[in-house]
Design an enzyme around this catalytic site. Sequence first.
Site, short mmCIF file in Angstrom:
data_model
loop_
_atom_site.label_atom_id
_atom_site.label_comp_id
_atom_site.label_asym_id
_atom_site.label_seq_id
_atom_site.Cartn_x
_atom_site.Cartn_y
_atom_site.Cartn_z
N LYS A 73 0.83 -1.20 0.00
CA LYS A 73 0.00 0.00 0.00
C LYS A 73 0.86 1.25 0.00
O LYS A 73 0.39 2.35 -0.22
CB LYS A 73 -0.89 0.00 1.26
N GLY A 74 2.15 1.05 0.30
CA GLY A 74 3.03 2.19 0.57
C GLY A 74 3.20 3.19 -0.55
O GLY A 74 3.49 4.36 -0.31
N GLU A 87 7.25 2.19 -6.22
CA GLU A 87 7.41 1.62 -4.88
C GLU A 87 7.67 2.74 -3.88
O GLU A 87 8.09 3.84 -4.25
CB GLU A 87 8.58 0.60 -4.95
N ASP A 88 7.42 2.45 -2.60
CA ASP A 88 7.68 3.47 -1.58
C ASP A 88 9.16 3.57 -1.22
O ASP A 88 9.72 4.66 -1.14
CB ASP A 88 6.82 3.24 -0.32
N ASP A 135 14.87 -1.04 0.20
CA ASP A 135 15.74 -1.25 1.36
C ASP A 135 16.71 -2.39 1.02
O ASP A 135 17.77 -2.15 0.45
CB ASP A 135 14.86 -1.56 2.57
N LYS A 148 17.18 3.40 0.25
CA LYS A 148 18.00 3.26 1.46
C LYS A 148 19.16 2.34 1.10
O LYS A 148 19.13 1.13 1.40
CB LYS A 148 17.15 2.66 2.58
N ASP A 165 4.66 2.76 6.34
CA ASP A 165 4.04 2.43 7.62
C ASP A 165 5.01 1.78 8.59
O ASP A 165 6.04 1.24 8.21
CB ASP A 165 2.90 1.43 7.39
N ARG A 187 0.95 5.94 7.73
CA ARG A 187 0.93 6.16 6.28
C ARG A 187 0.37 7.54 5.96
O ARG A 187 0.64 8.11 4.91
CB ARG A 187 0.04 5.12 5.59
#
Length: 178
Positions: A46-47, A102-103, A106, A134, A162, A168
């Site tokens: 959902k990000g 995408e949010d 990582d 990141k 989140d 969020r």
Amino acid sequence: MNSNYKEKIGTVMITQEEILKRAEEIGEEITKEFQGEEVVLVGILKGAVLWMADVLKNIQLDCSIDFMACSSYGSSTKSSGVVKILKDLDASVEGKHVIIVEDIVDTGITLEYLKQNLISRNPKSVKICTLLDKPSGRKNDLQADYVGFTVEDKFIIGYGLDYDQKYRNLPYISFLDN
Ligand code: IMP
Ligand code: MG
């Protein structure tokens, strides 16, 4: 029961204004790069929803949107390395230019998996557009094609990101302040 909504929110790292400006720049870059072509933005639920909406508004091309949801099991702040598709695309991407939205990247495990999965469906191309990168967390050599901002090694929250499904809704990027 009281919810200590603000207790764990750190300082503001990236403001909404800065995000909107980057979305404009990236939208223009995509518009130039795919001139005369059609693209499909694939948002990762959902990000990515807030960032996807911002970038989408700045793309001046024939453009459709679709969504996928996946999980890397669990609700901890560490990625488990196992990716499972919870919701697949509604439409075929065969012969289409796909941009995964995408949010955050990582470890890179989620996107590496999703990219390969989408490539196997014979699209014309697959690119990655992420709000945040990141690099310190990376466990492979995955690189996003369009990066909003590079962030340090903190657990990021806000603007779609989140912690245990919360935060969020923050209209800026912050971090979890334990
Ligand atoms: P990966 O480690 O690159 O596979 O990232 C998997 C997913 O973990 C991302 O799509 C995010 O939803 C989540 N994630 C990774 N780092 C963070 C963070 O700092 N804050 C919030 N979610 C994160
Ligand atoms: Mg998440």
